[in-house]
Motif scaffolding. Structure first.
Motif, PDB file in Angstrom:
ATOM      1  N   VAL A 137     -10.058  -8.494  -3.630  1.00 10.28           N
ATOM      2  CA  VAL A 137     -11.217  -7.889  -4.298  1.00 10.28           C
ATOM      3  C   VAL A 137     -12.488  -8.207  -3.526  1.00 10.28           C
ATOM      4  CG1 VAL A 137     -10.185  -7.934  -6.603  1.00 10.28           C
ATOM      5  CG2 VAL A 137     -11.494  -9.911  -5.818  1.00 10.28           C
TER       6      VAL A 137
ATOM      7  N   ARG B 243     -16.673  -3.231  -4.934  1.00 13.23           N
ATOM      8  CA  ARG B 243     -15.624  -2.261  -5.227  1.00 13.23           C
ATOM      9  C   ARG B 243     -15.195  -2.364  -6.693  1.00 13.23           C
ATOM     10  NH1 ARG B 243     -14.578   1.821  -1.877  1.00 13.23           N
ATOM     11  NH2 ARG B 243     -12.329   1.744  -2.319  1.00 13.23           N
TER      12      ARG B 243
ATOM     13  N   TRP C 201      -1.878  -0.790  -8.571  1.00  6.34           N
ATOM     14  CA  TRP C 201      -3.172  -1.404  -8.293  1.00  6.34           C
ATOM     15  C   TRP C 201      -4.039  -0.387  -7.551  1.00  6.34           C
ATOM     16  CZ3 TRP C 201      -6.289  -5.342  -9.378  1.00  6.34           C
ATOM     17  CH2 TRP C 201      -7.251  -5.755  -8.450  1.00  6.34           C
TER      18      TRP C 201
ATOM     19  N   ASP D   5      -7.667   0.529  -5.792  1.00  6.56           N
ATOM     20  CA  ASP D   5      -8.894   0.065  -5.157  1.00  6.56           C
ATOM     21  C   ASP D   5      -9.813   1.277  -5.080  1.00  6.56           C
ATOM     22  OD1 ASP D   5     -10.908  -0.542  -3.278  1.00  6.56           O
ATOM     23  OD2 ASP D   5      -9.611  -1.920  -2.186  1.00  6.56           O
TER      24      ASP D   5
ATOM     25  N   TYR E 212     -11.751  -1.793  -9.401  1.00  7.70           N
ATOM     26  CA  TYR E 212     -10.293  -1.878  -9.356  1.00  7.70           C
ATOM     27  C   TYR E 212      -9.722  -1.548 -10.729  1.00  7.70           C
ATOM     28  CZ  TYR E 212     -11.624  -4.505  -5.224  1.00  7.70           C
ATOM     29  OH  TYR E 212     -12.205  -4.864  -4.039  1.00  7.70           O
TER      30      TYR E 212
ATOM     31  N   GLU F 298       0.838  -1.198   0.000  1.00  7.05           N
ATOM     32  CA  GLU F 298       0.000   0.000   0.000  1.00  7.05           C
ATOM     33  C   GLU F 298       0.874   1.249   0.000  1.00  7.05           C
ATOM     34  OE1 GLU F 298      -4.361  -0.684   1.874  1.00  7.05           O
ATOM     35  OE2 GLU F 298      -2.738  -0.477   3.351  1.00  7.05           O
TER      36      GLU F 298
END
Length: 232
Positions: free
Chosen positions: A177, A181, A226, A228, A183, A143
């Motif tokens: 996932v 949501r 990536w 989210d 992505y 993250e």
């Protein structure tokens, strides 16, 4: 759902000092089918000539992320921040109620390559903010930017997160996932297969309404971003 955006399908701009590929509509590139995805509005793949750059200009109510692929950015803004952003570092500028800034290639000899990313905020007209950090090269999903700034991440004004994905050759990973949501994955280096689609550098993929997702690296190491995002 999923939708692949191939690198050669992106829009572009060429101004001599700047070569850019636009994943979504931006500037003179308009594609009504690619106006962004959820809160993700812009991914520009920019190459800036030595000594050149973006002169002072203004933004309002946008979360603006820069990720340097090679070279260094010389940043200066109206909030008093004057920084150099080297390769591998992430920069997050929250424009808030308004901020002016310039971004130049800090080198007089080498090109600068970086990703410019815009995310629409869910908080408006606040004080501008500036954050910058290197998150290393750990294998797996790391993250980088979150809504609450957890675990030393940069903090954005949106219910979203950005992670750095690094995989070894032939490595498999289960990506987190949920069905409510959205992505987005942007591939920077290597080859990655997911949802039956093989992506190459510069490709991206929109994903939503998934209960599970596995990605497999090809013969080279993989680096990707990536996202989210709020559901669509």
């Amino acid at each position: 759902m999923f939708e692949v955006i191939r690198s050669n399908e992106r829009g572009g701009a060429h101004f001599g000092w700047l070569k850019s590929k636009h994943t979504f509509s931006f500037g003179d590139y308009y594609n009504p089918k690619q106006m962004g995805f959820s809160a993700l509005r812009v991914i520009n793949d920019d190459q800036v000539a030595a000594g050149a750059g973006f002169h002072t200009h203004s933004h309002k109510n946008m979360e603006i992320i820069s990720y340097v692929l090679s070279g260094k950015i010389a940043h200066k803004d109206s909030a008093g921040n004057e920084e150099v952003l080297p390769a591998g570092e992430f920069q997050l500028m929250s424009a808030g109620k308004g901020i002016s800034h310039s971004e130049f290639n800090a080198s007089q000899t080498d090109d600068l390559k970086f990703l410019q990313i815009w995310i629409q905020p869910n908080q408006f007209d606040g004080a501008p903010g500036y954050q910058q950090k290197d998150f290393g090269e750990a294998v797996g999903l790391t993250e980088v930017i979150t809504a609450d700034g957890r675990n030393g991440t940069l903090q954005m004004k949106q219910d979203a997160s950005l992670s750095q994905l690094i995989l070894l050759p032939e490595q498999l990973i289960s990506l987190p996932v949920t069905t409510n949501r959205a992505y987005y994955l942007h591939l920077i280096h290597g080859e990655l297969t997911l949802q039956g689609q093989t992506l190459q550098a510069g490709d991206g993929i929109k994903l939503a309404a998934l209960a599970e997702l596995t990605a497999a690296a090809g013969a080279e190491h993989v680096k990707a971003l990536w996202f989210d995002l709020p559901g669509v």
